[in-house]
Design a protein around this motif. Sequence first.
Motif, PDB file in Angstrom:
ATOM      1  N   UNK A  58      38.310  57.754   9.870  1.00 55.61           N
ATOM      2  CA  UNK A  58      38.441  57.632   8.421  1.00 55.61           C
ATOM      3  C   UNK A  58      39.587  56.676   8.095  1.00 55.61           C
ATOM      4  N   UNK A  59      40.706  56.805   8.828  1.00 56.56           N
ATOM      5  CA  UNK A  59      41.843  55.932   8.586  1.00 56.56           C
ATOM      6  C   UNK A  59      41.502  54.468   8.856  1.00 56.56           C
ATOM      7  N   UNK A  60      40.879  54.222  10.008  1.00 60.74           N
ATOM      8  CA  UNK A  60      40.539  52.836  10.379  1.00 60.74           C
ATOM      9  C   UNK A  60      39.528  52.240   9.406  1.00 60.74           C
ATOM     10  N   UNK A  61      38.469  53.007   9.140  1.00 59.40           N
ATOM     11  CA  UNK A  61      37.411  52.489   8.272  1.00 59.40           C
ATOM     12  C   UNK A  61      37.941  52.233   6.872  1.00 59.40           C
ATOM     13  N   UNK A  62      38.830  53.118   6.407  1.00 58.45           N
ATOM     14  CA  UNK A  62      39.365  52.905   5.069  1.00 58.45           C
ATOM     15  C   UNK A  62      40.202  51.636   5.029  1.00 58.45           C
TER      16      UNK A  62
ATOM     17  N   UNK B  29      30.205  56.535   3.123  1.00 63.09           N
ATOM     18  CA  UNK B  29      30.187  57.090   4.474  1.00 63.09           C
ATOM     19  C   UNK B  29      31.545  57.713   4.818  1.00 63.09           C
ATOM     20  N   UNK B  30      32.611  56.994   4.516  1.00 66.89           N
ATOM     21  CA  UNK B  30      33.955  57.507   4.798  1.00 66.89           C
ATOM     22  C   UNK B  30      34.220  58.778   3.996  1.00 66.89           C
ATOM     23  N   UNK B  31      33.803  58.771   2.737  1.00 65.05           N
ATOM     24  CA  UNK B  31      33.992  59.982   1.934  1.00 65.05           C
ATOM     25  C   UNK B  31      33.256  61.162   2.560  1.00 65.05           C
TER      26      UNK B  31
ATOM     27  N   UNK C 265      35.033  62.371   5.618  1.00 63.56           N
ATOM     28  CA  UNK C 265      36.197  63.198   5.286  1.00 63.56           C
ATOM     29  C   UNK C 265      35.803  64.569   4.751  1.00 63.56           C
ATOM     30  N   UNK C 266      34.662  64.609   4.096  1.00 63.87           N
ATOM     31  CA  UNK C 266      34.210  65.898   3.549  1.00 63.87           C
ATOM     32  C   UNK C 266      33.783  66.857   4.644  1.00 63.87           C
ATOM     33  N   UNK C 267      33.450  66.322   5.807  1.00 64.57           N
ATOM     34  CA  UNK C 267      33.097  67.192   6.924  1.00 64.57           C
ATOM     35  C   UNK C 267      31.617  67.483   7.070  1.00 64.57           C
TER      36      UNK C 267
ATOM     37  N   UNK D 275      25.471  62.037  17.150  1.00 62.55           N
ATOM     38  CA  UNK D 275      25.865  61.154  16.044  1.00 62.55           C
ATOM     39  C   UNK D 275      25.467  59.710  16.347  1.00 62.55           C
ATOM     40  N   UNK D 276      25.737  59.257  17.558  1.00 63.27           N
ATOM     41  CA  UNK D 276      25.387  57.889  17.944  1.00 63.27           C
ATOM     42  C   UNK D 276      23.864  57.696  17.908  1.00 63.27           C
ATOM     43  N   UNK D 277      23.142  58.687  18.389  1.00 66.71           N
ATOM     44  CA  UNK D 277      21.685  58.582  18.335  1.00 66.71           C
ATOM     45  C   UNK D 277      21.207  58.462  16.891  1.00 66.71           C
ATOM     46  N   UNK D 278      21.793  59.258  16.023  1.00 68.40           N
ATOM     47  CA  UNK D 278      21.418  59.194  14.612  1.00 68.40           C
ATOM     48  C   UNK D 278      21.789  57.830  14.025  1.00 68.40           C
ATOM     49  N   UNK D 279      22.975  57.361  14.416  1.00 66.68           N
ATOM     50  CA  UNK D 279      23.419  56.057  13.916  1.00 66.68           C
ATOM     51  C   UNK D 279      22.408  54.981  14.313  1.00 66.68           C
ATOM     52  N   UNK D 280      21.959  55.048  15.557  1.00 66.67           N
ATOM     53  CA  UNK D 280      20.998  54.046  16.025  1.00 66.67           C
ATOM     54  C   UNK D 280      19.635  54.198  15.375  1.00 66.67           C
ATOM     55  N   UNK D 281      19.305  55.439  15.023  1.00 58.66           N
ATOM     56  CA  UNK D 281      17.993  55.671  14.394  1.00 58.66           C
ATOM     57  C   UNK D 281      17.952  55.112  12.983  1.00 58.66           C
ATOM     58  N   UNK D 282      19.115  54.916  12.385  1.00 61.63           N
ATOM     59  CA  UNK D 282      19.162  54.326  11.054  1.00 61.63           C
ATOM     60  C   UNK D 282      19.156  55.324   9.914  1.00 61.63           C
ATOM     61  N   UNK D 283      19.164  56.632  10.231  1.00 57.02           N
ATOM     62  CA  UNK D 283      19.063  57.585   9.117  1.00 57.02           C
ATOM     63  C   UNK D 283      20.242  57.531   8.154  1.00 57.02           C
ATOM     64  N   UNK D 284      21.410  57.083   8.654  1.00 55.54           N
ATOM     65  CA  UNK D 284      22.548  57.033   7.736  1.00 55.54           C
ATOM     66  C   UNK D 284      22.403  55.936   6.685  1.00 55.54           C
TER      67      UNK D 284
END
Lengths: 185, 185
Positions: free
Chosen positions: A111-115, A169-171, A174-176, B169-178
């Motif tokens: 979160x820190x880096x991305x922000x 995404x960052x928000x 952070x929200x968890x 998380x990485x698998x989801x990231x690659x799948x594009x759902x985010x």
Amino acid sequence: MKKATSGKMKKPATQREEFRGKIIDALAQTMDLYGVNYSFGQLYGIMFFEDKPMTLEKMQASMNMSKSNMSYAVRALIDSKMASKLKEKEERKDLYVAETDFFKAFQSFFATKLQREIDVMRGALDAVIPPLSETILELNTTEEERKLCLEDLHKLKHAVNYYEWLQRFVNDLQSGIYFEGRQDG
Amino acid sequence: MKKATSGKMKKPATQREEFRGKIIDALAQTMDLYGVNYSFGQLYGIMFFEDKPMTLEKMQASMNMSKSNMSYAVRALIDSKMASKLKEKEERKDLYVAETDFFKAFQSFFATKLQREIDVMRGALDAVIPPLSETILELNTTEEERKLCLEDLHKLKHAVNYYEWLQRFVNDLQSGIYFEGRQDG
DNA sequence: CCAATCGTTCAATAATTATTTAACAAATTG
DNA sequence: CAATTTGTTAAATAATTATTGAACGATTGG
């Protein structure tokens, strides 16, 4: 960065210390991947295993490095919220603890880096898009130049969309909410 | 890393080039944040604006740097999938293009880094957890040592959970759902 | 209120990384 | 097939970053 040759960590006495060493090295390599000084990553690893709060003096002893460098190291860890300073002291000395919950550490670190990334890029985009648009609107801009500016503007608008998405995404990070399916805590 | 003083980019001739320069600098700073050589980040920026495929020669000219360094730079970009080499050539010369879709670039860059992190950490955890467990199970381990090992094992199991989560998380990231809620493509 | 000690900073040095130059193997054209 | 030319690599150099040692102000305990 690379495994430092100066101030090498003390040799493992027990098998357990040897195991710790391997994990600490992996952690430091990992943090190195994201631009964190390898030694600072090692310090995180040491603090991760040390369950008690640590003083600069203790860090110095564990890492065989100057107190000065430990001061820089612990500050870097605090900046990315991988560690924190306690309010209490132990005989005049400040006390620090590492964040041992990897989920929280991940959350904080990224979160820190991305922000920071978002802030840098939004700063540049906000500085450039208005005058670029202005150039396109101006009468005395040549047709060719206008065409090129329009292409750039299109790319920058795409970037703006991206950074708006990244801010959400960052928000969320952070929200968890991404940790909902986790096993353990 | 830091803004290189050697091989400085050619000065902006038009206002548009000045604008590009600001965005390129922000992109390079951003990539620097994640441990990418600033100059290599600049190259990504240049390729981002250059819409056509580029040769090493062209990169060399744009960045005022040696072809050798451009070879290293473009390879680093390719490794993190921010750029790719085309199958075609242009009069003997290889051609390269940058990924201009920031969403895809993000996906590639982080998926690559995170996967490397997972591999490093899983490697260490897999190497350490079995013998550490064995030590705990052994009869001739002292009570005190067993207690310490158990504490470490507990932490490492937490780490395993974390890296299992991170792999999903990485698998989801690659799948594009985010990216489902995104505006633009 | 003095002496000791902590943590930070600055300047110097050590170590690492970035960049170039030069050499070379592979490919290609005439 | 010889002569270029390309992209890569290795070794050397330049530049940057990491680490230290020393100096200093702040704090605290006597």
